[in-house]
Design a protein around this motif. Sequence first.
Motif, mmCIF file in Angstrom:
data_model
loop_
_atom_site.group_PDB
_atom_site.id
_atom_site.type_symbol
_atom_site.label_atom_id
_atom_site.label_comp_id
_atom_site.label_asym_id
_atom_site.label_seq_id
_atom_site.Cartn_x
_atom_site.Cartn_y
_atom_site.Cartn_z
ATOM 1 N N THR A 231 -1.657 -0.608 -4.193
ATOM 2 C CA THR A 231 -2.401 0.640 -4.079
ATOM 3 C C THR A 231 -1.440 1.826 -4.151
ATOM 4 N N ASP B 204 0.871 -1.181 0.000
ATOM 5 C CA ASP B 204 0.000 0.000 0.000
ATOM 6 C C ASP B 204 0.911 1.235 0.000
ATOM 7 N N CYS C 181 -4.246 -2.192 -10.195
ATOM 8 C CA CYS C 181 -3.699 -1.224 -9.243
ATOM 9 C C CYS C 181 -4.637 -0.030 -9.101
ATOM 10 N N ASP C 182 -4.609 0.579 -7.946
ATOM 11 C CA ASP C 182 -5.424 1.760 -7.671
ATOM 12 C C ASP C 182 -4.531 3.002 -7.700
ATOM 13 N N SER D 102 -0.091 4.296 -0.632
ATOM 14 C CA SER D 102 -0.962 5.470 -0.543
ATOM 15 C C SER D 102 -0.214 6.659 0.047
#
Length: 446
Positions: free
Chosen positions: A296, A276, A315-316, A278
């Motif tokens: 992410t 992650d 993927c984000d 982010s």
Amino acid sequence: MSGAVIDQSTLNRLLLEHQGFLRCLKGARRMAMTLDVAENLDFSGRKLAEAELVGMRLAGSRFRGADLTGCNLFGADLKGADLTGAQLGRATLRGTRLADASLREANLEAADLREGTLIRNQDGALKPVLLDHTETRMEGASFRGASLKRVKASRAMGGRTDLTNANCLGAVFKGVDFSNATMRGAVLTGADLSEANLTGCNMQGVILTGANLDHANLDGADLRTASYTPADLKNAKVANAKLSRGIDALEKGIQTMIYEHIAWVMSLGRDGSRADFSGVRLAHVELGGVDLSAATFAVATLTGADLSKGSFRSCDFSAALCDGTNFTTADLRGAGFREARLTQAVLRGADLRPLPLGASKAIDTSFAGADLTGANLSCIDGTRVRFDDALLRAVDFSNACLKGASFAGADLTGADLTGALLDGADFSDVKGLPLGMIEELTRRRM
């Protein structure tokens, strides 16, 4: 007529006679002028193939879309001329002055731009002389989007030259002065750049695979997001060059996260852990060829990163900052880009199709000025996406949802819009679509 001043009406007559020559009409003559003055005249769209324009003074003239295939322009002055979209394949441009000229989208395949000058011999006749050390003046010339495949231009270019998105496959630029030039997104695969001066050059997103950079000077050049291998730069001078950061240059915690994720992907979730990123800053990082599927990157900073040839399925990238990011041939199937910004990003040949269990989303995303040549965006949800001034040649938009999208100023040559939902889309000033289609799309918007 040596040294004569040509006006537009005289030019039109000569052009008409040259058309007859090209059609092999009896009595028609080839256009053959030497040292004449034809400045600020209009040659746009005219057929000048195989014409002889040696030493001509053509400064400020317009050649938009003209056919100059095989034309001899040895020693001509084209300063400030507009050659946008002109066909100059196999043309002789030795010693030609092209300072501040526009050659955007022009085709110069196999043209000769090397040095040369004209001198008079003892009987007064002009004679072309091929030189090794004089410079063809091209400072400030724009070759943006032009085809320069296999062109020969030894020492011919000048500083501040614009080669953005130009195709220079196999070109010979040995010893050329490209100092402070712009090459962003150019294809230089197999090009000869040995001994070239590339100091301060903007080479973001450039493809240098297989290029010869022996003894090239890259001092201060910006190679972030460029595609190259360490071997390509082995014999080049790279002092103070801006290079992408490898994984080993990242913080230990981020390195661990990447390696844990790779283990997670390879073991199908049995080992490692899903990453992650982010909000993580990954600007100018080099992750080319890495498989980070299902990671992410929401709100992450990926400015100038090299993600080429990597796998980023599902993927984000929501609200991620991807300005100038290199996604060349990346696998982005099922990835989400909602509200992300990809200004000037390179997505040549990238695959953004949805996966069977979900849709790829690029809602409210900005691809302004990005290069998506050959990308697959079929079935993508691109509601209100911005493609302003983007390079969208041969992009597959089939069955995509592009409601309210903006294509203002984009190049859609060869793009497939079959079955796409285009309600409210803006196609103002687009290039590459038939006029009738543009008019129909404009009516649908209204």
